[in-house]
Design a protein around this motif. Structure first.
Motif, PDB file in Angstrom:
ATOM      1  N   VAL A  30      10.179 -27.008  67.719  1.00  0.00           N
ATOM      2  CA  VAL A  30      10.039 -25.890  68.366  1.00  0.00           C
ATOM      3  C   VAL A  30      11.302 -24.606  67.870  1.00  0.00           C
ATOM      4  CG1 VAL A  30      10.319 -24.645  70.607  1.00  0.00           C
ATOM      5  CG2 VAL A  30       9.025 -26.975  70.419  1.00  0.00           C
ATOM      6  N   LEU A  31      10.555 -23.758  67.332  1.00  0.00           N
ATOM      7  CA  LEU A  31      11.768 -22.865  66.621  1.00  0.00           C
ATOM      8  C   LEU A  31      12.173 -21.907  67.760  1.00  0.00           C
ATOM      9  CD1 LEU A  31      12.973 -21.481  64.169  1.00  0.00           C
ATOM     10  CD2 LEU A  31      10.884 -19.763  64.119  1.00  0.00           C
ATOM     11  N   VAL A  32      11.261 -21.331  68.429  1.00  0.00           N
ATOM     12  CA  VAL A  32      11.722 -20.314  69.505  1.00  0.00           C
ATOM     13  C   VAL A  32      10.488 -20.189  70.625  1.00  0.00           C
ATOM     14  CG1 VAL A  32      11.204 -18.405  67.984  1.00  0.00           C
ATOM     15  CG2 VAL A  32      12.582 -17.946  70.144  1.00  0.00           C
ATOM     16  N   ARG A  33      10.783 -20.262  71.851  1.00  0.00           N
ATOM     17  CA  ARG A  33       9.601 -20.204  72.758  1.00  0.00           C
ATOM     18  C   ARG A  33       8.453 -20.989  72.545  1.00  0.00           C
ATOM     19  NH1 ARG A  33       8.732 -14.389  75.292  1.00  0.00           N
ATOM     20  NH2 ARG A  33      10.617 -13.866  75.942  1.00  0.00           N
ATOM     21  N   ASP A  34       7.333 -20.694  72.441  1.00  0.00           N
ATOM     22  CA  ASP A  34       6.185 -21.609  72.095  1.00  0.00           C
ATOM     23  C   ASP A  34       5.737 -21.554  70.682  1.00  0.00           C
ATOM     24  OD1 ASP A  34       5.218 -19.045  72.191  1.00  0.00           O
ATOM     25  OD2 ASP A  34       3.522 -19.407  73.340  1.00  0.00           O
ATOM     26  N   ILE A  35       6.880 -21.129  69.846  1.00  0.00           N
ATOM     27  CA  ILE A  35       6.475 -21.102  68.148  1.00  0.00           C
ATOM     28  C   ILE A  35       6.874 -22.377  67.634  1.00  0.00           C
ATOM     29  CG2 ILE A  35       6.855 -19.823  65.917  1.00  0.00           C
ATOM     30  CD1 ILE A  35       7.404 -17.128  67.616  1.00  0.00           C
ATOM     31  N   GLU A  36       5.798 -23.005  67.108  1.00  0.00           N
ATOM     32  CA  GLU A  36       6.331 -24.191  66.633  1.00  0.00           C
ATOM     33  C   GLU A  36       6.238 -24.400  65.225  1.00  0.00           C
ATOM     34  OE1 GLU A  36       5.038 -27.983  68.955  1.00  0.00           O
ATOM     35  OE2 GLU A  36       3.779 -28.140  67.120  1.00  0.00           O
ATOM     36  N   LEU A  37       6.983 -25.052  64.274  1.00  0.00           N
ATOM     37  CA  LEU A  37       7.005 -24.895  62.849  1.00  0.00           C
ATOM     38  C   LEU A  37       6.561 -26.461  62.420  1.00  0.00           C
ATOM     39  CD1 LEU A  37      10.074 -22.998  61.447  1.00  0.00           C
ATOM     40  CD2 LEU A  37       7.631 -22.288  62.090  1.00  0.00           C
ATOM     41  N   ASN A  38       5.999 -26.707  61.305  1.00  0.00           N
ATOM     42  CA  ASN A  38       5.733 -28.172  60.796  1.00  0.00           C
ATOM     43  C   ASN A  38       6.954 -28.623  60.005  1.00  0.00           C
ATOM     44  OD1 ASN A  38       3.295 -28.238  62.197  1.00  0.00           O
ATOM     45  ND2 ASN A  38       2.285 -27.293  60.783  1.00  0.00           N
ATOM     46  N   LEU A  47       2.997 -21.633  54.470  1.00  0.00           N
ATOM     47  CA  LEU A  47       1.821 -22.203  54.153  1.00  0.00           C
ATOM     48  C   LEU A  47       2.388 -23.885  54.127  1.00  0.00           C
ATOM     49  CD1 LEU A  47       0.036 -20.155  51.102  1.00  0.00           C
ATOM     50  CD2 LEU A  47      -0.810 -20.821  53.421  1.00  0.00           C
ATOM     51  N   SER A  48       3.704 -23.942  53.719  1.00  0.00           N
ATOM     52  CA  SER A  48       4.045 -25.515  53.722  1.00  0.00           C
ATOM     53  C   SER A  48       4.729 -25.904  55.000  1.00  0.00           C
ATOM     54  CB  SER A  48       5.196 -25.512  52.629  1.00  0.00           C
ATOM     55  OG  SER A  48       4.695 -25.480  51.227  1.00  0.00           O
ATOM     56  N   ASP A 100      -6.883 -26.546  52.605  1.00  0.00           N
ATOM     57  CA  ASP A 100      -5.937 -26.594  51.708  1.00  0.00           C
ATOM     58  C   ASP A 100      -4.459 -26.463  52.099  1.00  0.00           C
ATOM     59  OD1 ASP A 100      -8.263 -26.333  49.832  1.00  0.00           O
ATOM     60  OD2 ASP A 100      -8.018 -24.297  49.391  1.00  0.00           O
ATOM     61  N   TYR A 101      -4.263 -26.045  53.261  1.00  0.00           N
ATOM     62  CA  TYR A 101      -2.866 -25.989  53.536  1.00  0.00           C
ATOM     63  C   TYR A 101      -2.682 -26.450  54.918  1.00  0.00           C
ATOM     64  CZ  TYR A 101      -2.458 -22.602  49.785  1.00  0.00           C
ATOM     65  OH  TYR A 101      -2.585 -22.182  48.558  1.00  0.00           O
ATOM     66  N   PRO A 102      -2.994 -28.050  55.063  1.00  0.00           N
ATOM     67  CA  PRO A 102      -2.896 -28.684  56.540  1.00  0.00           C
ATOM     68  C   PRO A 102      -1.633 -28.587  57.133  1.00  0.00           C
ATOM     69  CG  PRO A 102      -2.915 -30.397  54.506  1.00  0.00           C
ATOM     70  CD  PRO A 102      -3.043 -28.988  53.944  1.00  0.00           C
ATOM     71  N   SER A 103      -0.361 -28.380  56.428  1.00  0.00           N
ATOM     72  CA  SER A 103       0.661 -28.153  57.304  1.00  0.00           C
ATOM     73  C   SER A 103       1.346 -26.602  57.383  1.00  0.00           C
ATOM     74  CB  SER A 103       1.752 -29.128  56.612  1.00  0.00           C
ATOM     75  OG  SER A 103       1.564 -29.905  55.511  1.00  0.00           O
TER      76      SER A 103
END
Ligand code: IMP
Length: 479
Positions: free
Chosen positions: A31-39, A61-62, A201-204
């Motif tokens: 979780v980066l900030v609030r409800d923003i999630e990174l992979n 994209l990655s 093509d960019y699953p993550s």
């Protein structure tokens, strides 16, 4: 006198632990900030030799995210955010359409101008059919009407489908475009096979709820009123209040004002280097806190001013407050190897921010240059003479007309090629750390906090020693 001891990443190692975790199985979501999630727990720095739209797209994209720098006019910065947001669509909110009474000549012109080859057909605002470039190919008469050749047999959706449901519809009906309509039959969006394929093509990829890439942008304590309206209109996911000393009165006051004016905006506040700074930032309205005073590779703040905190201790101190106040911490600067990312997260960070390692990538701004037979790209501090002269930004409190006293230098870093394979090296380094420590997720690594303090001989032993390297490794070099 207060005299505290502090450590940098090089002073410590994560202690290994019994593990049942395989590096290939770990979950790198954060979780980066609030409800923003990174992979992928990685951001690129808001620097003019690191992050513009291309880097932000490649990184998202990655699975990570870029923060577009602010040595750009507000208009251009907003345009760059918009480019990132439009790169991938899940649902096209404003599809190009054609009217049922239009001629085929007009339709072809619309297709040529927009580059869109399949258009929903509207009759008094309602979707009544679809026309594609193929329908035009077999109907040569340009005076014919859309009404004469369009496909009427429409498959539509009345609510936002899941990706799986949309794919099933495409397959079942052998269609390439799926219009979304409201109860009155009015067009509300469009899903296309092509966009879905891009997603496959960019699953993550790091995506927002409508399937666009996540992107951040830097704002300053003085320029935010000029920047934020355009950035928000372009779809910005999070703003980064970009300062060298976040725990100062004017920065905190600006943050309070931003918070008041833009209640829903996700704001990363920074930079601070201890618990007190983190608390002040959060109380002023930050949704995440960025930590780092002086660890950057191009940074001379600690030498010029004598002030700073070695980065490992800064993270470890600030995270106590961030955890208690349930706010993520981003460790900014000083990452030299993938192991430093693991150490930052092992100390409690939710993500790291990287400048140096990314400045040499193909998608960073600037050209590659050849020097003594090797390829480099330039990398400079945002408080360096060059950056100050080209943008006069206020990160380092340089007043109008004053002679600059820089807190950073201009240099070059080795060319590191494409973003995706390089990120794979960094991400796999972190995955391996999670294997060695038995942590299956970023959250578990964040709570790990088991370290060993090492000596200078320990550090020497950690690095390659007593050997001449004859083949460069993609994830290791000693500058
Ligand atoms: P690096 O990855 O170690 O090179 O650190 C990058 C970080 O250094 C950025 O994200 C900024 O927080 C910080 N930074 C950027 N420009 C300057 C500067 O001119 N002086 C000090 N720190 C800087």
């Amino acid at each position: 006198m207060e005299l505290r001891e502090a450590l940098s990443y090089d002073d410590v190692l994560l202690a290994p632990s019994y593990s049942e975790v395989l590096p290939s199985d770990v979950d790198l979501r954060t979780v980066l900030v609030r409800d923003i999630e990174l992979n992928l727990p990685i951001l690129s720095s808001a620097m003019d030799t690191v992050t513009e739209d291309r880097m932000a797209i490649a990184l998202a994209l990655s699975g990570g995210a870029g923060v577009i720098h602010r040595n750009l006019s507000p208009e251009i910065q907003a345009q760059q955010v918009s480019k990132v947001k439009r790169f991938l669509n899940w649902i096209i909110d404003n599809p190009v359409t054609v009217n049922i009474g239009a001629t085929l000549a007009e339709t072809r012109r619309t297709m040529d101008e927009t580059g869109v080859t399949g258009l929903p057909v509207l009759d008094a605002g309602k979707v009544v059919g679809i026309i594609t470039i193929r329908d035009l190919r077999f109907n040569e008469n340009p005076e014919m009407l859309v009404d004469d050749v369009m496909t009427r047999d429409l498959v539509v959706e009345t609510s936002i489908p899941t990706e799986k449901a949309a794919l099933a519809k495409f397959d079942k009906h052998r269609i390439e475009k799926l219009p979304l309509v409201d109860v009155g039959g009015r067009l509300t969006g469009l899903i296309t096979v092509r966009d879905m394929e891009k997603h496959r093509d960019y699953p993550s990829a790091a995506l927002d709820s409508s399937g666009s890439l996540i992107v951040g942008a830097a704002i300053g304590p003085r320029d935010w009123p000029a920047r934020l309206p355009g950035l928000i209109a372009s779809g910005l996911d999070f703003a980064v209040l970009d300062t060298a000393h976040g725990a100062s009165l004017n920065v905190l006051k600006s943050l309070e004002k931003i918070r008041k004016k833009f209640g829903n905006l996700s704001i990363v506040g920074g930079n601070v280097a201890d618990g007190d700074g983190a608390r002040r930032m959060i109380e002023a309205g930050a949704d995440a806190v960025k930590v780092g005073v002086g660890p950057g590779s191009i940074c001379t703040t600690r030498v010029v001013t004598g002030v700073g905190v070695p980065q490992f201790t800064a993270v470890a101190d600030a995270v106590e407050v961030c955890d208690a106040m349930r706010v993520p911490l981003i460790a900014d600067g000083g990452v030299k190897y993938s192991g430093d990312i693991a150490k930052a997260i092992g100390a409690g960070a939710s993500a790291v921010m990287i400048g140096n390692l990314f400045a040499g990538l193909k998608d960073a701004p600037g050209q590659e240059v050849i020097f003594e037979g090797r390829i480099f790209k330039s990398y400079r501090g945002m408080g360096s003479i060059g950056a100050i002269e080209s943008g006069g930004i206020d990160r380092y409190q340089i007043g109008e007309g004053e002679e600059a006293v820089p807190e950073g230098v201009e240099g070059r870093v080795p060319y590191r090629g494409e973003v995706a394979p390089y990120l794979h090296q960094l991400a796999t380094g972190v995955r391996k750390a999670m294997g060695y420590t038995g942590c299956a997720s970023v959250e578990q690594l964040r709570e790990y906090r088991r370290f060993i303090k090492i000596s200078t001989t320990g550090l020497r032993e950690s690095h390659v020693h007593d050997v001449s390297v004859i083949q460069d490794a993609p994830n290791y070099s000693r500058l």
